[in-house]
Design an enzyme around this catalytic site. Sequence first.
Site, PDB file in Angstrom:
ATOM      1  N   GLN A  94      99.170  31.311  73.067  1.00 45.99           N
ATOM      2  CA  GLN A  94      99.681  32.351  73.455  1.00 45.99           C
ATOM      3  C   GLN A  94     100.520  31.859  74.656  1.00 45.99           C
ATOM      4  O   GLN A  94     100.145  31.000  75.229  1.00 45.99           O
ATOM      5  CB  GLN A  94      98.466  33.105  73.955  1.00 45.99           C
ATOM      6  CG  GLN A  94      97.745  32.911  74.991  1.00 45.99           C
ATOM      7  CD  GLN A  94      96.576  33.754  75.130  1.00 45.99           C
ATOM      8  OE1 GLN A  94      96.038  34.308  74.123  1.00 45.99           O
ATOM      9  NE2 GLN A  94      96.181  34.024  76.269  1.00 45.99           N
ATOM     10  N   GLY A  95     101.577  32.646  75.065  1.00 47.50           N
ATOM     11  CA  GLY A  95     102.678  32.201  76.056  1.00 47.50           C
ATOM     12  C   GLY A  95     102.754  33.268  76.574  1.00 47.50           C
ATOM     13  O   GLY A  95     102.714  34.435  76.200  1.00 47.50           O
ATOM     14  N   TYR A  96     103.528  33.286  77.977  1.00 45.88           N
ATOM     15  CA  TYR A  96     103.809  34.338  78.646  1.00 45.88           C
ATOM     16  C   TYR A  96     105.148  34.620  79.156  1.00 45.88           C
ATOM     17  O   TYR A  96     105.840  33.529  79.359  1.00 45.88           O
ATOM     18  CB  TYR A  96     102.883  34.401  79.967  1.00 45.88           C
ATOM     19  CG  TYR A  96     101.466  34.467  79.678  1.00 45.88           C
ATOM     20  CD1 TYR A  96     100.544  35.821  79.982  1.00 45.88           C
ATOM     21  CD2 TYR A  96     100.620  33.468  79.350  1.00 45.88           C
ATOM     22  CE1 TYR A  96      99.584  36.187  79.738  1.00 45.88           C
ATOM     23  CE2 TYR A  96      99.430  33.739  79.028  1.00 45.88           C
ATOM     24  CZ  TYR A  96      98.767  34.887  79.037  1.00 45.88           C
ATOM     25  OH  TYR A  96      97.501  34.921  78.839  1.00 45.88           O
ATOM     26  N   LEU A  97     105.587  35.744  79.003  1.00 49.67           N
ATOM     27  CA  LEU A  97     107.139  36.157  79.301  1.00 49.67           C
ATOM     28  C   LEU A  97     107.296  36.526  80.827  1.00 49.67           C
ATOM     29  O   LEU A  97     108.282  36.606  81.421  1.00 49.67           O
ATOM     30  CB  LEU A  97     107.620  37.160  78.576  1.00 49.67           C
ATOM     31  CG  LEU A  97     107.554  36.551  76.926  1.00 49.67           C
ATOM     32  CD1 LEU A  97     107.185  37.438  76.016  1.00 49.67           C
ATOM     33  CD2 LEU A  97     109.070  36.297  76.553  1.00 49.67           C
TER      34      LEU A  97
END
Length: 160
Positions: free
Chosen positions: A27-30
């Site tokens: 998962q990654g964050y915008l």
Amino acid sequence: MGVEIERKFLVTDTGFLEGRQGERLIQGYLSHDRRATVRVRIEDQRAWLTLKGETRGARRSEFEYPIPVDDARAILAEMCAEGVIDKTRYRLPAGSATDGAGLEWEVDVFHGDNQGLVVAEIELRHEDQSVPRPDWLGEEVTDDPRFYNSALSRTPFCRW
């Protein structure tokens, strides 16, 4: 409106995970804004876009939408400039028939720059709900923002 009521704890011993099957999550964050966190997550051949509101105690608003896996991969590659979270999640039933029935512990074993960190989370029906504490459960870190996944993507465990 979706609401998440979650408590988070450190895990003191992972021996109970031996022989269990977990799921790999990337998962990654915008957005890392305190008022709104936006995350993209891939689990196997499924993906989601999740929006989470500001945490107030153990409660925050949460909205989650399925998206195509190829889109999620592109978002991670092109739009998540800060660190990507890589972890294996194990799901275990929580509690007895009276206080924790139907609840589930989610135990996250982190990889990469967060290697060595293991946390357990449980989503509750209400903030005052009591939950039996397994032997492997350590210190509660619900109110410690360093343990938010969005924070770990920016300041990984290896840099503490």
